[in-house]
Motif scaffolding. Structure first.
Motif, PDB file in Angstrom:
ATOM      1  N   ALA A 159      31.465  39.913  43.262  1.00  0.00           N
ATOM      2  CA  ALA A 159      30.723  40.780  42.334  1.00  0.00           C
ATOM      3  C   ALA A 159      30.160  39.960  41.171  1.00  0.00           C
ATOM      4  O   ALA A 159      30.835  39.090  40.627  1.00  0.00           O
ATOM      5  N   ARG A 160      28.920  40.278  40.792  1.00  0.00           N
ATOM      6  CA  ARG A 160      28.265  39.570  39.687  1.00  0.00           C
ATOM      7  C   ARG A 160      28.743  40.095  38.328  1.00  0.00           C
ATOM      8  O   ARG A 160      28.692  39.380  37.339  1.00  0.00           O
ATOM      9  N   TYR A 161      29.193  41.335  38.296  1.00  0.00           N
ATOM     10  CA  TYR A 161      29.682  41.930  37.038  1.00  0.00           C
ATOM     11  C   TYR A 161      30.865  41.095  36.535  1.00  0.00           C
ATOM     12  O   TYR A 161      31.746  40.735  37.314  1.00  0.00           O
ATOM     13  N   ASN A 162      30.871  40.787  35.264  1.00  0.00           N
ATOM     14  CA  ASN A 162      31.873  39.868  34.682  1.00  0.00           C
ATOM     15  C   ASN A 162      31.807  38.509  35.386  1.00  0.00           C
ATOM     16  O   ASN A 162      32.826  37.925  35.771  1.00  0.00           O
TER      17      ASN A 162
ATOM     18  N   TRP B 260      26.610  37.932  47.200  1.00  0.00           N
ATOM     19  CA  TRP B 260      26.813  38.480  45.849  1.00  0.00           C
ATOM     20  C   TRP B 260      26.422  39.955  45.825  1.00  0.00           C
ATOM     21  O   TRP B 260      25.394  40.330  46.404  1.00  0.00           O
ATOM     22  N   VAL B 261      27.230  40.756  45.163  1.00  0.00           N
ATOM     23  CA  VAL B 261      26.906  42.176  44.976  1.00  0.00           C
ATOM     24  C   VAL B 261      26.881  42.459  43.468  1.00  0.00           C
ATOM     25  O   VAL B 261      27.461  41.695  42.683  1.00  0.00           O
TER      26      VAL B 261
ATOM     27  N   ALA C  42      31.938  45.420  41.452  1.00  0.00           N
ATOM     28  CA  ALA C  42      33.058  45.567  42.397  1.00  0.00           C
ATOM     29  C   ALA C  42      32.892  46.799  43.285  1.00  0.00           C
ATOM     30  O   ALA C  42      33.315  46.788  44.449  1.00  0.00           O
ATOM     31  N   PHE C  43      32.283  47.850  42.747  1.00  0.00           N
ATOM     32  CA  PHE C  43      32.129  49.082  43.530  1.00  0.00           C
ATOM     33  C   PHE C  43      31.345  48.843  44.822  1.00  0.00           C
ATOM     34  O   PHE C  43      31.536  49.542  45.812  1.00  0.00           O
ATOM     35  N   GLU C  44      30.483  47.838  44.810  1.00  0.00           N
ATOM     36  CA  GLU C  44      29.644  47.545  45.986  1.00  0.00           C
ATOM     37  C   GLU C  44      30.346  46.632  46.994  1.00  0.00           C
ATOM     38  O   GLU C  44      29.790  46.357  48.076  1.00  0.00           O
TER      39      GLU C  44
END
Ligand code: INI
Length: 160
Positions: free
Chosen positions: A22-25, A54-55, A58-60
């Protein structure tokens, strides 16, 4: 004496691994990714045998992990993310959906799908768990993936 099956964190010959991250954070997840990749490489997995997707967040992770698992090219799918508690319950919804989703994909496909998602109260906790004082969840995840692949290989003759 009972028969005992125990996997070792070693690379099976030619085994390919998928990593969904995940790219978030990203400041945290990039460290999880580095930890996972270096662990696989150190165990003897070839660079070309590691695919990384990469998504956004995390939800993805479950959808792309499912897509990877259904390709049936990979011995394991490692999922990496960092969910950090905010002011709302958003994190709880993500954590529940992701943990359940990933375990369902693993059971449905018979391919190890690893839960390398940090679920933290604070950024500090995440820093500690992405190569700081409390280890690196990416390293843990890759080690577990290698062990499971080896364990399943040892158990394969028992399948009917
Ligand atoms: N995604 C994360 O990976 N970590 C988080 O901490 C996070 N928070 O806190 O919001 C987060 N949200 C995005 C989410 O994963 C999805 O990408 C988004 O909701 C679109 O579906």
């Amino acid at each position: 004496m009972p028969n005992e099956f125990k996997g070792e964190p070693i690379a099976a010959k030619g085994a390919k691994f998928a990593i969904v991250v995940a790219r978030y954070n990203e400041s945290i997840t990039s460290k999880l990714l580095a930890g996972a990749q270096s662990t696989l490489l150190a165990a003897g997995v070839a660079d070309a045998d590691i695919d990384v997707a990469w998504v956004p967040g995390a939800f993805e992770l479950p959808l792309v992990a499912q897509t990877m698992a259904h390709r049936r090219q990979y011995r394991a799918v490692l999922c990496l993310g960092a969910v950090i508690r905010g002011e709302t319950t958003h994190d709880q919804h993500i954590n529940r959906a992701v943990s359940l989703g990933l375990s369902q994909i693993s059971l449905e496909t018979g391919i190890p799908v690893l839960f390398g998602v940090l679920t933290c109260e604070s950024l500090e906790q995440a820093i500690h768990r992405s190569g700081g004082q409390v280890g690196n969840k990416g390293v843990e995840c890759a080690t577990a993936a290698l062990e499971l692949v080896d364990l399943l290989d040892r158990m394969l003759p028992l399948e009917f």
